[in-house]
Design a protein around this motif. Structure first.
Motif, PDB file in Angstrom:
ATOM      1  N   PHE A  41     -49.826   3.085  37.473  1.00 14.55           N
ATOM      2  CA  PHE A  41     -49.228   2.105  36.567  1.00 14.55           C
ATOM      3  C   PHE A  41     -49.979   0.780  36.588  1.00 14.55           C
ATOM      4  O   PHE A  41     -49.914   0.016  35.633  1.00 14.55           O
ATOM      5  CB  PHE A  41     -47.726   1.921  36.825  1.00 14.55           C
ATOM      6  N   VAL A  42     -50.707   0.488  37.649  1.00  7.99           N
ATOM      7  CA  VAL A  42     -51.589  -0.671  37.747  1.00  7.99           C
ATOM      8  C   VAL A  42     -52.820  -0.217  38.513  1.00  7.99           C
ATOM      9  O   VAL A  42     -52.691   0.436  39.540  1.00  7.99           O
ATOM     10  CB  VAL A  42     -50.939  -1.851  38.507  1.00  7.99           C
ATOM     11  N   PHE A  43     -53.997  -0.549  37.974  1.00 10.14           N
ATOM     12  CA  PHE A  43     -55.184  -0.275  38.780  1.00 10.14           C
ATOM     13  C   PHE A  43     -56.294  -1.261  38.488  1.00 10.14           C
ATOM     14  O   PHE A  43     -56.379  -1.834  37.415  1.00 10.14           O
ATOM     15  CB  PHE A  43     -55.655   1.177  38.677  1.00 10.14           C
ATOM     16  N   PHE A  44     -57.081  -1.462  39.510  1.00 11.82           N
ATOM     17  CA  PHE A  44     -58.238  -2.336  39.440  1.00 11.82           C
ATOM     18  C   PHE A  44     -59.409  -1.447  39.033  1.00 11.82           C
ATOM     19  O   PHE A  44     -59.770  -0.520  39.761  1.00 11.82           O
ATOM     20  CB  PHE A  44     -58.477  -3.024  40.786  1.00 11.82           C
ATOM     21  N   TRP A  67     -50.209  -0.374  32.593  1.00 12.27           N
ATOM     22  CA  TRP A  67     -49.563   0.448  31.576  1.00 12.27           C
ATOM     23  C   TRP A  67     -48.518  -0.413  30.871  1.00 12.27           C
ATOM     24  O   TRP A  67     -47.988  -1.364  31.459  1.00 12.27           O
ATOM     25  CB  TRP A  67     -48.880   1.658  32.218  1.00 12.27           C
ATOM     26  N   VAL A  68     -48.226  -0.069  29.629  1.00 13.07           N
ATOM     27  CA  VAL A  68     -47.203  -0.761  28.849  1.00 13.07           C
ATOM     28  C   VAL A  68     -46.194   0.263  28.343  1.00 13.07           C
ATOM     29  O   VAL A  68     -46.446   1.470  28.376  1.00 13.07           O
ATOM     30  CB  VAL A  68     -47.808  -1.567  27.671  1.00 13.07           C
ATOM     31  N   GLU A  72     -46.089  -1.059  20.448  1.00 14.37           N
ATOM     32  CA  GLU A  72     -45.634  -2.385  20.020  1.00 14.37           C
ATOM     33  C   GLU A  72     -45.853  -3.422  21.108  1.00 14.37           C
ATOM     34  O   GLU A  72     -46.291  -4.536  20.832  1.00 14.37           O
ATOM     35  CB  GLU A  72     -44.163  -2.348  19.601  1.00 14.37           C
ATOM     36  N   ASP A  73     -45.558  -3.042  22.351  1.00 13.74           N
ATOM     37  CA  ASP A  73     -45.773  -3.961  23.471  1.00 13.74           C
ATOM     38  C   ASP A  73     -47.256  -4.276  23.625  1.00 13.74           C
ATOM     39  O   ASP A  73     -47.641  -5.428  23.834  1.00 13.74           O
ATOM     40  CB  ASP A  73     -45.218  -3.371  24.773  1.00 13.74           C
ATOM     41  N   LYS A  74     -48.078  -3.245  23.506  1.00 10.55           N
ATOM     42  CA  LYS A  74     -49.518  -3.441  23.630  1.00 10.55           C
ATOM     43  C   LYS A  74     -50.011  -4.383  22.543  1.00 10.55           C
ATOM     44  O   LYS A  74     -50.733  -5.349  22.831  1.00 10.55           O
ATOM     45  CB  LYS A  74     -50.242  -2.098  23.535  1.00 10.55           C
ATOM     46  N   ALA A  75     -49.624  -4.128  21.299  1.00  9.56           N
ATOM     47  CA  ALA A  75     -50.070  -4.969  20.185  1.00  9.56           C
ATOM     48  C   ALA A  75     -49.641  -6.415  20.388  1.00  9.56           C
ATOM     49  O   ALA A  75     -50.426  -7.345  20.155  1.00  9.56           O
ATOM     50  CB  ALA A  75     -49.527  -4.422  18.866  1.00  9.56           C
ATOM     51  N   ALA A  76     -48.407  -6.610  20.840  1.00  7.89           N
ATOM     52  CA  ALA A  76     -47.906  -7.976  21.049  1.00  7.89           C
ATOM     53  C   ALA A  76     -48.725  -8.705  22.113  1.00  7.89           C
ATOM     54  O   ALA A  76     -48.926  -9.917  22.024  1.00  7.89           O
ATOM     55  CB  ALA A  76     -46.435  -7.947  21.440  1.00  7.89           C
ATOM     56  N   MET A  77     -49.219  -7.978  23.093  1.00  8.04           N
ATOM     57  CA  MET A  77     -49.947  -8.618  24.191  1.00  8.04           C
ATOM     58  C   MET A  77     -51.408  -8.906  23.848  1.00  8.04           C
ATOM     59  O   MET A  77     -51.989  -9.836  24.380  1.00  8.04           O
ATOM     60  CB  MET A  77     -49.868  -7.750  25.447  1.00  8.04           C
ATOM     61  N   VAL A 115     -44.852  -8.022  33.558  1.00  6.07           N
ATOM     62  CA  VAL A 115     -45.878  -7.053  33.166  1.00  6.07           C
ATOM     63  C   VAL A 115     -45.927  -5.912  34.179  1.00  6.07           C
ATOM     64  O   VAL A 115     -45.977  -4.732  33.803  1.00  6.07           O
ATOM     65  CB  VAL A 115     -47.260  -7.742  33.020  1.00  6.07           C
ATOM     66  N   VAL A 116     -45.890  -6.238  35.458  1.00  2.00           N
ATOM     67  CA  VAL A 116     -45.922  -5.207  36.503  1.00  2.00           C
ATOM     68  C   VAL A 116     -44.652  -4.355  36.452  1.00  2.00           C
ATOM     69  O   VAL A 116     -44.712  -3.125  36.547  1.00  2.00           O
ATOM     70  CB  VAL A 116     -46.116  -5.844  37.900  1.00  2.00           C
ATOM     71  N   GLN A 117     -43.505  -4.992  36.295  1.00  3.15           N
ATOM     72  CA  GLN A 117     -42.250  -4.241  36.215  1.00  3.15           C
ATOM     73  C   GLN A 117     -42.257  -3.300  35.011  1.00  3.15           C
ATOM     74  O   GLN A 117     -41.863  -2.130  35.129  1.00  3.15           O
ATOM     75  CB  GLN A 117     -41.063  -5.201  36.151  1.00  3.15           C
ATOM     76  N   ASP A 118     -42.705  -3.785  33.862  1.00  2.00           N
ATOM     77  CA  ASP A 118     -42.775  -2.922  32.676  1.00  2.00           C
ATOM     78  C   ASP A 118     -43.764  -1.772  32.888  1.00  2.00           C
ATOM     79  O   ASP A 118     -43.516  -0.648  32.447  1.00  2.00           O
ATOM     80  CB  ASP A 118     -43.154  -3.724  31.435  1.00  2.00           C
TER      81      ASP A 118
END
Length: 141
Positions: A41-44, A67-68, A72-77, A115-118
């Motif tokens: 869900f998160v990676f470097f 990850w999102v 829609e979330d991706k586009a907004a960001m 962002v991390v929680q989502d």
């Protein structure tokens, strides 16, 4: 607790590791990859040819992937050109956004926490997500 100071790389690690049922594994380049239920869900990210400095052509060596919850979330960001979040053609159709570690300070620690929680919620099992939302008093539970 409100903590809207500028976000830092160590916050990414602390927030991701602090979510329930998380494991940290090493990616192909030894980079940190945070997973829930075996799903990242998160990676470097290691440097790749699709994320380069437009002036020098050098590959970014500090990209973090989150990850999102959906398109829609991706586009907004990523739609605001001033946003530190971005995407690349490699991630077209992929539910994730990227940010350079060198630009984390452009968002607050509280925004980073969301962002991390989502990201975690987008990859956790339905039961784990429901349980976490219920425990945090979220109306979505």
């Amino acid at each position: 607790m409100v903590d809207d100071r500028p976000a830092r790389v160590e916050d990414v690690h602390a927030l991701a590791a602090g979510m329930p049922h998380v494991t940290r594994v090493a990616g192909t380049g030894g980079n940190a990859v945070y997973q829930v239920g075996g799903k990242s869900f998160v990676f470097f990210r290691t440097p790749r040819p699709d994320a380069v400095d437009p002036d020098t052509g050098e590959r970014y060596d500090d990209v973090i992937v989150f990850w999102v919850l959906g398109d829609e979330d991706k586009a907004a960001m990523v739609q605001d050109p001033g946003s530190p979040f971005f995407t690349t053609p490699h991630f077209n159709g992929h539910p994730s956004v990227l940010i350079r570690a060198s630009r984390l300070h452009e968002i607050g620690r509280d925004e980073l926490a969301e962002v991390v929680q989502d990201a975690w919620l987008s990859r956790a099992s339905a039961k784990r997500a429901r349980d976490w939302l219920a425990a945090h008093g979220t109306a979505d539970a």
